[in-house]
Design a protein around this motif. Structure first.
Motif, mmCIF file in Angstrom:
data_model
loop_
_atom_site.group_PDB
_atom_site.id
_atom_site.type_symbol
_atom_site.label_atom_id
_atom_site.label_comp_id
_atom_site.label_asym_id
_atom_site.label_seq_id
_atom_site.Cartn_x
_atom_site.Cartn_y
_atom_site.Cartn_z
ATOM 1 N N LEU A 240 0.841 -1.196 0.000
ATOM 2 C CA LEU A 240 0.000 0.000 0.000
ATOM 3 C C LEU A 240 0.878 1.249 0.000
ATOM 4 O O LEU A 240 1.816 1.359 0.787
ATOM 5 C CB LEU A 240 -0.922 0.008 1.216
ATOM 6 N N LYS A 241 0.571 2.184 -0.910
ATOM 7 C CA LYS A 241 1.275 3.457 -0.979
ATOM 8 C C LYS A 241 0.269 4.591 -1.054
ATOM 9 O O LYS A 241 -0.839 4.413 -1.568
ATOM 10 C CB LYS A 241 2.193 3.504 -2.208
ATOM 11 N N GLU A 242 0.651 5.740 -0.566
ATOM 12 C CA GLU A 242 -0.238 6.895 -0.575
ATOM 13 C C GLU A 242 -0.429 7.398 -2.001
ATOM 14 O O GLU A 242 0.521 7.514 -2.785
ATOM 15 C CB GLU A 242 0.323 8.018 0.289
ATOM 16 N N ASN A 243 -1.701 7.677 -2.335
ATOM 17 C CA ASN A 243 -2.077 8.231 -3.638
ATOM 18 C C ASN A 243 -1.695 7.303 -4.802
ATOM 19 O O ASN A 243 -1.502 7.759 -5.927
ATOM 20 C CB ASN A 243 -1.436 9.607 -3.852
ATOM 21 N N GLU A 244 -1.574 6.005 -4.542
ATOM 22 C CA GLU A 244 -1.253 5.031 -5.581
ATOM 23 C C GLU A 244 -2.105 3.775 -5.401
ATOM 24 O O GLU A 244 -2.560 3.474 -4.293
ATOM 25 C CB GLU A 244 0.227 4.642 -5.540
ATOM 26 N N THR A 265 8.776 4.384 4.862
ATOM 27 C CA THR A 265 7.798 3.531 5.533
ATOM 28 C C THR A 265 7.333 2.432 4.594
ATOM 29 O O THR A 265 7.445 2.557 3.371
ATOM 30 C CB THR A 265 6.588 4.346 6.010
ATOM 31 N N LEU A 266 6.778 1.361 5.198
ATOM 32 C CA LEU A 266 6.271 0.237 4.422
ATOM 33 C C LEU A 266 5.007 -0.290 5.087
ATOM 34 O O LEU A 266 4.995 -0.557 6.293
ATOM 35 C CB LEU A 266 7.317 -0.882 4.328
ATOM 36 N N THR A 267 3.939 -0.425 4.276
ATOM 37 C CA THR A 267 2.671 -1.010 4.741
ATOM 38 C C THR A 267 2.284 -2.115 3.769
ATOM 39 O O THR A 267 2.138 -1.872 2.565
ATOM 40 C CB THR A 267 1.558 0.038 4.799
ATOM 41 N N MET A 268 2.133 -3.337 4.291
ATOM 42 C CA MET A 268 1.783 -4.461 3.436
ATOM 43 C C MET A 268 0.752 -5.345 4.128
ATOM 44 O O MET A 268 0.776 -5.503 5.351
ATOM 45 C CB MET A 268 3.025 -5.279 3.055
#
Length: 388
Positions: A240-244, A265-268
């Motif tokens: 997950l990435k911001e605005n993507e 940062t990393l969100t998965m």
């Protein structure tokens, strides 16, 4: 020839349908309307009488449309011919010939008699003789004219060469002066171009290596929290990435997940049919480059998989599945073809399918499950096709 072969195949499909209807009563008499359990029973009948099998994908390709646009492989043609009672595809075409009407048109021949041939030969010979007589005096006049033209051309050439020599002498000095000025200008232009290209190349190299310096590699290994071993099933990792839009990456069994990034940062989101979905967040400024992440097993999904494939006592299997699955469960079967993507099943139809003693259960895979109040309320499964 191709159209005739397709006519043979369409005729063979009707005999295959009639053969199956002799001993079975499917949901529809028309083979183009079969799906689900009807196809599985038909595959079992093929294995019984013809000692072979066709995949569900091939069935939808060659039996759902009529007429077909192309023929199947020769091994499938031989298999269906054997099922219909023939030795092979060649033997079937030999015993069941299809004749097409043909029309032939004879073109009339024109005959020339010997007298007509001799007359034409005499006419042509006389015309050739007359032509040669007319050409001889004309050729003598042409030779005289050519001599006069040659004399005039020589005089014109001498005059033109004198003029060209004078013009060359006057323009040579002008060309020397212009060449010297052009060479000076080109020298400055070449040096300026080299300077510009060198500056641009250095700036591009700086930008390329600057990005490489900022990127870092991270490796994550996923472990079963109960067994403390590497997970032996496929995992889906959604970045997950911001605005993507999210990026979905599928990880093979026992393989680590390697990710290269320059963000801080990393969100998965990690998901699997047999493990609970988990959202993992990391601050990459302080996070290690290698890390082990534990996932909790989905016990109900594992039980459903075990009851659907492993237990040989089908009566016991039906009772356990009836207790495990909710009466209002949403059950969906996913297909490999584009025409029939999914099919909805009720609870009893699903239990009948997984308790049917067929070899198709060896390829049954549970894609997703959901629980509510200790009961399974959602099942998405797929029967993979292994076509040789």
């Amino acid at each position: 020839m191709d159209n005739l072969e397709i006519l043979y195949f369409e005729q063979l499909k009707k005999e295959v349908q009639a053969k199956y209807l002799d001993n079975h009563t499917p949901s529809h008499n028309d083979i183009t309307k079969w799906k689900g359990i009807d196809i599985i029973y038909f595959q079992e009948d093929l294995r019984k009488y013809a000692k072979g099998n066709i995949s569900e994908k091939s069935f939808y390709t060659y039996f759902k449309t009529s007429p077909v646009s192309k023929l199947p492989r020769i091994d499938m043609l031989n298999l269906l011919s054997n099922y219909a009672g023939y030795e092979s595809w060649f033997n079937y075409k030999k015993l069941k010939p299809i004749t097409l009407p043909t029309t032939e048109v004879d073109e009339p021949e024109i005959e020339i008699t010997p007298t007509e041939k001799t007359v034409k030969f005499v006419e042509n010979s006389t015309m050739d003789k007359q032509a040669t007589i007319d050409v001889i005096p004309n050729n003598l006049e042409v030779e005289k004219v050519d001599k006069n033209l040659q004399i005039q051309d020589r005089n014109n050439l001498e005059k033109s060469t004198k003029k060209e020599v004078l013009q060359l002498n006057t323009t040579e000095y002008q060309q020397i002066e212009t060449l010297s000025s052009i060479s000076k200008r080109n020298f400055f232009k070449k040096n300026i171009w080299y300077i510009i290209t060198s500056v641009l190349s250095l700036s591009i190299l700086f930008l390329i290596f600057r990005d490489q310096w900022l990127y870092k590699d991270y490796t994550y290994s996923f472990i079963d929290s109960d067994r403390n071993t590497l997970i032996k099933d496929e995992l889906d990792v959604k970045i997950l990435k911001e605005n993507e839009s999210p990026i979905l990456i599928r990880i093979k069994p026992n393989a680590p997940f390697k990710y290269t990034t320059q963000s801080k940062t990393l969100t998965m989101i990690v998901s699997s049919p047999f493990y609970k979905t988990d959202t993992i967040k990391r601050n990459l400024e302080t996070a290690p480059e290698k890390e082990n992440i534990e996932l909790k097993p989905n016990d109900y999904a594992i039980l459903l998989y075990y009851y659907s494939r492993s237990i040989k006592d089908f009566k016991k299997k039906r009772e356990q599945l009836n207790q495990l699955i909710s009466d209002d469960a949403q059950i969906t079967q996913v297909y490999d073809n584009e025409t029939y993507a999914v099919e909805r099943l009720d609870k009893q139809k699903y239990i009948s399918l997984v308790t049917l003693p067929t070899t198709a259960l060896e390829n049954l895979n549970v894609i997703d499950t959901q629980m509510k109040n200790g009961k399974i309320v959602l099942i998405r499964f797929k029967i993979s096709t292994n076509e040789n």
